[in-house]
Design a protein around this motif. Structure first.
Motif, PDB file in Angstrom:
ATOM      1  N   ILE A 535       0.859  -1.181   0.000  1.00 28.56           N
ATOM      2  CA  ILE A 535       0.000   0.000   0.000  1.00 28.56           C
ATOM      3  C   ILE A 535       0.897   1.232   0.000  1.00 28.56           C
ATOM      4  O   ILE A 535       1.642   1.480   0.973  1.00 28.56           O
ATOM      5  CB  ILE A 535      -0.932   0.027   1.224  1.00 28.56           C
ATOM      6  N   PRO A 536       0.893   2.025  -1.056  1.00 26.64           N
ATOM      7  CA  PRO A 536       1.681   3.272  -1.059  1.00 26.64           C
ATOM      8  C   PRO A 536       1.237   4.192   0.065  1.00 26.64           C
ATOM      9  O   PRO A 536       0.068   4.186   0.477  1.00 26.64           O
ATOM     10  CB  PRO A 536       1.381   3.864  -2.434  1.00 26.64           C
ATOM     11  N   MET A 537       2.158   5.014   0.515  1.00 27.61           N
ATOM     12  CA  MET A 537       1.919   5.857   1.683  1.00 27.61           C
ATOM     13  C   MET A 537       0.727   6.782   1.485  1.00 27.61           C
ATOM     14  O   MET A 537      -0.028   7.048   2.422  1.00 27.61           O
ATOM     15  CB  MET A 537       3.181   6.669   1.986  1.00 27.61           C
ATOM     16  N   PHE A 538       0.555   7.286   0.266  1.00 23.29           N
ATOM     17  CA  PHE A 538      -0.520   8.248   0.029  1.00 23.29           C
ATOM     18  C   PHE A 538      -1.690   7.621  -0.742  1.00 23.29           C
ATOM     19  O   PHE A 538      -2.433   8.319  -1.409  1.00 23.29           O
ATOM     20  CB  PHE A 538       0.017   9.470  -0.726  1.00 23.29           C
ATOM     21  N   ALA A 539      -1.869   6.295  -0.641  1.00 22.85           N
ATOM     22  CA  ALA A 539      -2.952   5.625  -1.358  1.00 22.85           C
ATOM     23  C   ALA A 539      -4.287   5.816  -0.629  1.00 22.85           C
ATOM     24  O   ALA A 539      -4.339   6.151   0.563  1.00 22.85           O
ATOM     25  CB  ALA A 539      -2.645   4.135  -1.495  1.00 22.85           C
ATOM     26  N   VAL A 540      -5.364   5.606  -1.382  1.00 20.12           N
ATOM     27  CA  VAL A 540      -6.705   5.655  -0.796  1.00 20.12           C
ATOM     28  C   VAL A 540      -6.815   4.583   0.286  1.00 20.12           C
ATOM     29  O   VAL A 540      -6.383   3.451   0.098  1.00 20.12           O
ATOM     30  CB  VAL A 540      -7.765   5.417  -1.891  1.00 20.12           C
ATOM     31  N   GLY A 541      -7.416   4.962   1.412  1.00 13.84           N
ATOM     32  CA  GLY A 541      -7.606   4.014   2.488  1.00 13.84           C
ATOM     33  C   GLY A 541      -6.579   4.124   3.589  1.00 13.84           C
ATOM     34  O   GLY A 541      -6.745   3.541   4.651  1.00 13.84           O
ATOM     35  N   VAL A 542      -5.499   4.858   3.348  1.00 10.61           N
ATOM     36  CA  VAL A 542      -4.487   5.053   4.390  1.00 10.61           C
ATOM     37  C   VAL A 542      -5.003   6.086   5.384  1.00 10.61           C
ATOM     38  O   VAL A 542      -5.535   7.133   5.001  1.00 10.61           O
ATOM     39  CB  VAL A 542      -3.154   5.494   3.777  1.00 10.61           C
ATOM     40  N   ILE A 543      -4.886   5.775   6.639  1.00 12.81           N
ATOM     41  CA  ILE A 543      -5.321   6.663   7.725  1.00 12.81           C
ATOM     42  C   ILE A 543      -4.079   7.304   8.326  1.00 12.81           C
ATOM     43  O   ILE A 543      -3.111   6.608   8.674  1.00 12.81           O
ATOM     44  CB  ILE A 543      -6.091   5.872   8.795  1.00 12.81           C
ATOM     45  N   TYR A 544      -4.127   8.631   8.432  1.00 14.61           N
ATOM     46  CA  TYR A 544      -2.971   9.366   8.944  1.00 14.61           C
ATOM     47  C   TYR A 544      -3.250   9.717  10.392  1.00 14.61           C
ATOM     48  O   TYR A 544      -4.037  10.612  10.700  1.00 14.61           O
ATOM     49  CB  TYR A 544      -2.714  10.605   8.103  1.00 14.61           C
ATOM     50  N   GLU A 545      -2.599   8.983  11.268  1.00 15.59           N
ATOM     51  CA  GLU A 545      -2.842   9.183  12.690  1.00 15.59           C
ATOM     52  C   GLU A 545      -2.118  10.409  13.214  1.00 15.59           C
ATOM     53  O   GLU A 545      -2.565  11.047  14.169  1.00 15.59           O
ATOM     54  CB  GLU A 545      -2.383   7.931  13.458  1.00 15.59           C
ATOM     55  N   GLU A 546      -1.004  10.709  12.630  1.00 16.40           N
ATOM     56  CA  GLU A 546      -0.223  11.876  13.077  1.00 16.40           C
ATOM     57  C   GLU A 546       0.533  12.439  11.878  1.00 16.40           C
ATOM     58  O   GLU A 546       1.216  11.705  11.162  1.00 16.40           O
ATOM     59  CB  GLU A 546       0.770  11.459  14.172  1.00 16.40           C
ATOM     60  N   VAL A 547       0.330  13.693  11.654  1.00 20.80           N
ATOM     61  CA  VAL A 547       1.052  14.385  10.573  1.00 20.80           C
ATOM     62  C   VAL A 547       1.709  15.615  11.191  1.00 20.80           C
ATOM     63  O   VAL A 547       1.036  16.497  11.720  1.00 20.80           O
ATOM     64  CB  VAL A 547       0.102  14.792   9.434  1.00 20.80           C
ATOM     65  N   SER A 548       3.009  15.640  11.152  1.00 18.87           N
ATOM     66  CA  SER A 548       3.751  16.764  11.750  1.00 18.87           C
ATOM     67  C   SER A 548       4.911  17.139  10.835  1.00 18.87           C
ATOM     68  O   SER A 548       5.129  16.542   9.779  1.00 18.87           O
ATOM     69  CB  SER A 548       4.273  16.383  13.141  1.00 18.87           C
ATOM     70  N   PHE A 549       5.589  18.119  11.281  1.00 16.69           N
ATOM     71  CA  PHE A 549       6.715  18.612  10.494  1.00 16.69           C
ATOM     72  C   PHE A 549       7.825  17.553  10.404  1.00 16.69           C
ATOM     73  O   PHE A 549       8.520  17.454   9.396  1.00 16.69           O
ATOM     74  CB  PHE A 549       7.253  19.890  11.161  1.00 16.69           C
ATOM     75  N   GLN A 550       7.919  16.722  11.456  1.00 16.00           N
ATOM     76  CA  GLN A 550       9.003  15.752  11.478  1.00 16.00           C
ATOM     77  C   GLN A 550       8.636  14.433  10.786  1.00 16.00           C
ATOM     78  O   GLN A 550       9.477  13.775  10.195  1.00 16.00           O
ATOM     79  CB  GLN A 550       9.443  15.440  12.920  1.00 16.00           C
ATOM     80  N   LYS A 551       7.349  14.028  10.894  1.00 11.62           N
ATOM     81  CA  LYS A 551       7.010  12.701  10.388  1.00 11.62           C
ATOM     82  C   LYS A 551       5.539  12.610  10.036  1.00 11.62           C
ATOM     83  O   LYS A 551       4.722  13.464  10.426  1.00 11.62           O
ATOM     84  CB  LYS A 551       7.349  11.629  11.424  1.00 11.62           C
ATOM     85  N   ILE A 552       5.223  11.538   9.306  1.00 10.83           N
ATOM     86  CA  ILE A 552       3.835  11.144   9.039  1.00 10.83           C
ATOM     87  C   ILE A 552       3.659   9.749   9.627  1.00 10.83           C
ATOM     88  O   ILE A 552       4.392   8.827   9.291  1.00 10.83           O
ATOM     89  CB  ILE A 552       3.530  11.103   7.538  1.00 10.83           C
ATOM     90  N   CYS A 576       3.027   2.728  10.104  1.00  5.60           N
ATOM     91  CA  CYS A 576       4.388   3.078   9.710  1.00  5.60           C
ATOM     92  C   CYS A 576       4.623   4.566   9.920  1.00  5.60           C
ATOM     93  O   CYS A 576       3.692   5.381   9.802  1.00  5.60           O
ATOM     94  CB  CYS A 576       4.642   2.743   8.241  1.00  5.60           C
ATOM     95  N   ASN A 577       5.841   4.924  10.248  1.00 11.04           N
ATOM     96  CA  ASN A 577       6.283   6.316  10.346  1.00 11.04           C
ATOM     97  C   ASN A 577       7.128   6.646   9.116  1.00 11.04           C
ATOM     98  O   ASN A 577       8.075   5.933   8.791  1.00 11.04           O
ATOM     99  CB  ASN A 577       7.098   6.543  11.616  1.00 11.04           C
ATOM    100  N   PHE A 578       6.738   7.738   8.443  1.00  8.47           N
ATOM    101  CA  PHE A 578       7.448   8.147   7.226  1.00  8.47           C
ATOM    102  C   PHE A 578       8.040   9.542   7.397  1.00  8.47           C
ATOM    103  O   PHE A 578       7.469  10.401   8.078  1.00  8.47           O
ATOM    104  CB  PHE A 578       6.498   8.148   6.021  1.00  8.47           C
ATOM    105  N   ASN A 579       9.175   9.750   6.759  1.00 12.08           N
ATOM    106  CA  ASN A 579       9.745  11.097   6.617  1.00 12.08           C
ATOM    107  C   ASN A 579       9.502  11.528   5.183  1.00 12.08           C
ATOM    108  O   ASN A 579       9.840  10.823   4.233  1.00 12.08           O
ATOM    109  CB  ASN A 579      11.240  11.088   6.902  1.00 12.08           C
ATOM    110  N   SER A 580       8.896  12.702   5.035  1.00 13.81           N
ATOM    111  CA  SER A 580       8.595  13.175   3.685  1.00 13.81           C
ATOM    112  C   SER A 580       8.873  14.661   3.603  1.00 13.81           C
ATOM    113  O   SER A 580       8.472  15.440   4.474  1.00 13.81           O
ATOM    114  CB  SER A 580       7.146  12.896   3.339  1.00 13.81           C
TER     115      SER A 580
END
Length: 793
Positions: A535-552, A576-580
């Motif tokens: 599942i790509p990070m920005f795909a439909v169905g992905v839930i973003y529990e935390e979005v901040s300057f440091q991580k997603i 998963c935690n991503f840096n973007s």
């Protein structure tokens, strides 16, 4: 006449009291026909039929085991009598393979009886006749009896000399007949050296029925008369026999006979019971307790009670109306000896064959299955030995016993303690004819449908019985998913064992099939054991529990649901935690999160970037990025429609630092920085979200977002400007308090809904009309059922 030797065990005979008793072995008569002839010493063989039997003191019947039985009184018509002590009778047994009795084999069988202990009066109540014999040297008539006897005297004047005549007294009056005429009516009268006897059929015209102590008695009241010149002989030959007195319960049969029969005992005050014996199949039973028989008597009754199924009788299986049951038969006899003032001693013998009514015995099916061995073990019983299993059907598929054994079913008989038997069936849970159903979380319900076919009794009547046996065992292992991440994707690895058979994977309310995988941009791969979802990070169905300057912090989950009931068993989730460095996230509630990357030369101060509303500053920033979070209804966000989408647009720009004015034009050292932010939502879904949410726990598809540098947003076609319309649901008619967005609102069908739709744009040329408003049960705007709130305004 050709004589033949008897086959061994073919005939057995005995003399019980004053009755010849002969029994033939039914096994040696199978498939054959037989007749009995009575050998008359003067006239030769005479074929035994029903009329001859009842008149001459013979009985031909069967015992409870089906063996032919012949009984004859020692005073029978063709019995040779020596001094009333030795008796002999010869019977011809004719056996043939044909019903016409041609080519018959004749066996001559003589029988002998010795009987000298005659009572003054002896009465025998047989199945088909009543017999009374009286010693001729009876005492004189008592005074108590004189009146009754004197009433007969006028008739005596007409009695012929040296001939016996009979006087019958019945409710219809008196009838005097010659002995020869009595024979034509079915009676038999004769005298021996010391006795006179009368044999009468049941229910003759001269008989009467009386009730004594609750028992119906068939009675023939008669006087035997003989006259010579110097002698007048009157002998009471009255006889009375019970015709019923049988009663039954579920467990016992009871035979009741009156103790005192008034027509046989004139002076009841002198009556004295001397001895009572009972027997089975012609044999006197002395130790009644050993066989669980009960013999009771009092002043009015003699009662014999036999348990159903007791030794000496026979239980036989039968089928009535499709129901299995049993019938119990037993051959009893009762011998009662009494004395009274008139007759000295009377021996009263009753022979009775008793058969119970049909007694239903519903078979039981016992589930003795062994789950640990994955084996059905089913016991079916209880049955008598005359029942056999002939066929069986499993899951409505018929099998003969041979076919069933060949298939792998195990069938065998098992004995029980009460002389019954049952049938055991063993079938593996894994047999293809066993029904299997997935139940609960991790269990399988195995169901065995059985149809038994049995042959019942000597008639081999077919009996059918169906049964259903079920066993539930926990033999299903729920899958466990393994999650993982890389720099841009989330992964779920799920075992495929049982997938689509017991359960399916769901994304929200949608079945996760190949179409959904492709549409949402997932990648799915399978091997022999597992399904791997990427599942790509920005795909439909992905839930973003935390979005901040440091991580997603992103989460993706699918539900494991039962195929049949849609019950959710568990959730498979990966976080998963991503840096973007640069991204835009358009949340379903209208929240937009943007991480803008600085791509200018020279560099700018990202802390001075802003949205269209200059008060909307970045929440976090560093040298290369600015982090914004805002709602589509704030910060100067504009909205427009394109096709079936709503597009929300804002712009990130940089506040240039202007150098002090020393000349014209204005001088700045900062480059131009403008970044257009676009969020695309499906128009109908967005409008519905503003007022209702059928299930707030399920997130609809996210809007898609795009960031476009300013130089790329030139549009060469006319774009229709959309109006800013907001809808809300008020809690009451005051329109002061409103429900929060994305909160489920429960309303009864008759309750009003207070809906507010507001046009935010200030335009004198625009008017707002509410055309249609409706409620659906799901997030799909066009789903059914659908309930209208307003229609056509």
């Amino acid at each position: 006449l050709t004589l033949y030797l008897f086959p061994p065990g073919f005939v057995e005979s005995s003399c019980h009291s004053r009755i010849f008793w002969m029994k033939l072995n039914k096994l040696l008569l199978q498939g054959k026909f037989f007749q009995l002839e009575i050998n008359d010493p003067y006239a030769g063989p005479i074929l035994l039929d029903e009329k001859l039997a009842s008149r001459c003191g013979y009985v031909l019947s069967e015992d409870v085991w089906g063996n032919p039985v012949f009984r004859a009184s020692v005073l029978g018509c063709h019995v040779a009598n020596e001094a009333d002590e030795l008796f002999s009778l010869t019977v011809n047994i004719k056996v043939s393979s044909f019903s016409s009795m041609r080519a018959a084999v004749t066996y001559i069988y003589p029988m002998y009886c010795s009987y000298s202990s005659w009572a003054s009066r002896e009465i025998v109540c047989e199945e088909n006749y009543m017999e009374v014999s009286v010693r001729t040297d009876v005492p004189a008539i008592s005074n108590d009896y004189t009146v009754a006897w004197m009433s007969v005297l006028p008739e005596i004047q007409n009695v012929a000399y040296q001939q016996w005549q009979l006087m019958f007294v019945s409710p219809s009056g008196r009838k005097r007949i010659m002995v020869s005429d009595a024979a034509k009516l079915g009676y038999s009268f004769n005298n021996t050296l010391s006795r006179v006897y009368l044999r009468a059929p049941y229910h003759s015209n001269e008989s009467d029925i009386s009730v004594i102590s609750g028992v119906n008695m068939n009675m023939v009241t008669s006087t035997s008369m003989y006259r010579q010149r110097w002698l007048l002989l009157l002998i009471d030959t009255t006889v009375s026999c019970p015709v019923d007195g049988i009663s039954f319960t579920d467990t016992t049969l009871t035979w009741t006979v009156p103790s005192v029969i008034p027509t046989l005992v004139v002076q009841e005050s002198s009556f004295l019971s001397k001895n009572i014996l009972m027997g089975v199949d012609g044999q006197v039973i002395l130790n009644l307790e050993e066989k669980s028989y009960l013999l009771e008597h009092n002043k009015t009754h003699i009662r014999i009670t036999i348990p159903i199924g007791a030794e000496g009788g026979k239980l036989k299986s039968s089928v009535s109306g499709g129901v299995y049951g049993v019938i119990y038969s037993i051959d009893l006899f009762l011998e009662h000896t009494w004395t009274d003032a008139d007759w000295q001693t009377t021996k009263y013998t009753v022979i009775k064959s008793i058969t119970t009514p049909f007694m239903p015995q519903i078979p039981t099916v016992t589930n003795n299955s062994l789950p640990e061995e994955r084996l059905f073990n089913v016991a079916f019983g209880h049955f008598l030995p005359d029942v056999s299993l002939v066929a069986i059907a499993i899951g409505n598929v018929p099998f003969t016993l041979r076919e069933a054994q060949h298939h792998g079913f195990k069938i065998y008989e098992t004995p029980f303690s009460n002389r019954t038997k049952g049938f055991i069936l063993e079938v593996s849970f894994d047999d293809p004819y066993v029904l299997k159903e997935y139940v609960n979380r991790n269990e399988t319900k195995y169901t065995l449908l059985i149809n038994y076919t049995l042959s019942v009794g000597p008639e081999m009547t077919l009996y059918y019985h169906s049964a259903e046996v079920a066993c539930v065992i926990a033999d299903i292992e729920l899958p466990e998913a393994v999650s993982s991440c890389d720099e841009e994707n989330l992964y779920l690895t799920i075992p495929t064992l049982g997938l689509h058979r017991y359960w399916n994977l769901y994304l929200g309310n949608k079945l996760l099939n190949q179409h959904v995988v492709l549409t949402n941009g997932y990648l799915a791969a399978t091997n022999s054991t597992h399904l791997i979802l990427q599942i790509p990070m920005f795909a439909v169905g992905v839930i973003y529990e935390e979005v901040s300057f440091q991580k997603i912090k992103a989460r993706f989950e699918v539900a494991l649901r039962k195929v049949r009931t849609m019950e959710t068993l568990q959730m498979f989730s990966v976080t998963c935690n991503f840096n973007s460095s640069a991204f835009i996230i358009c949340h379903p509630d209208g929240t937009v999160v943007v991480s803008a990357q600085m791509k200018t030369v020279p560099a700018i101060d990202m802390s001075k970037t802003k949205l269209r509303d200059s008060s909307c500053k970045p929440r976090e920033y560093n040298e290369g990025h600015a982090f914004f979070k805002f709602h589509v209804t704030t910060c100067g966000t504009s909205v427009r429609f394109e096709g079936d989408h709503i597009i929300y647009e804002n712009e990130i720009s940089y506040e240039k630092e202007i150098l002090p004015r020393q000349s014209i034009p204005t001088i700045t050292r900062d480059p131009d920085y403008r970044l257009t932010v676009l969020c695309y939502y499906r128009a109908k879904e967005t409008l519905v979200l503003g007022a209702f949410s059928s299930d707030p726990s399920i997130s609809p598809p996210f809007g898609s977002g795009t960031m476009v540098p300013r130089s790329n947003i030139a549009v060469h076609r006319r774009i229709r400007q959309a109006l800013n319309v907001v809808s809300r649901v008020s809690k009451d008619e005051s329109f002061v308090e409103f429900y929060e967005p994305n909160v489920a609102i429960l309303k009864r069908p008759t309750e009003p809904v207070f809906l507010e739709v507001e046009l935010k744009d200030k335009s004198s040329s625009a008017e707002l009309y509410l055309e249609n408003c409706w409620v659906t049960g799901s997030l799909d705007f066009n789903s059914t059922p659908r309930w209208n709130i307003t229609a056509d305004g």
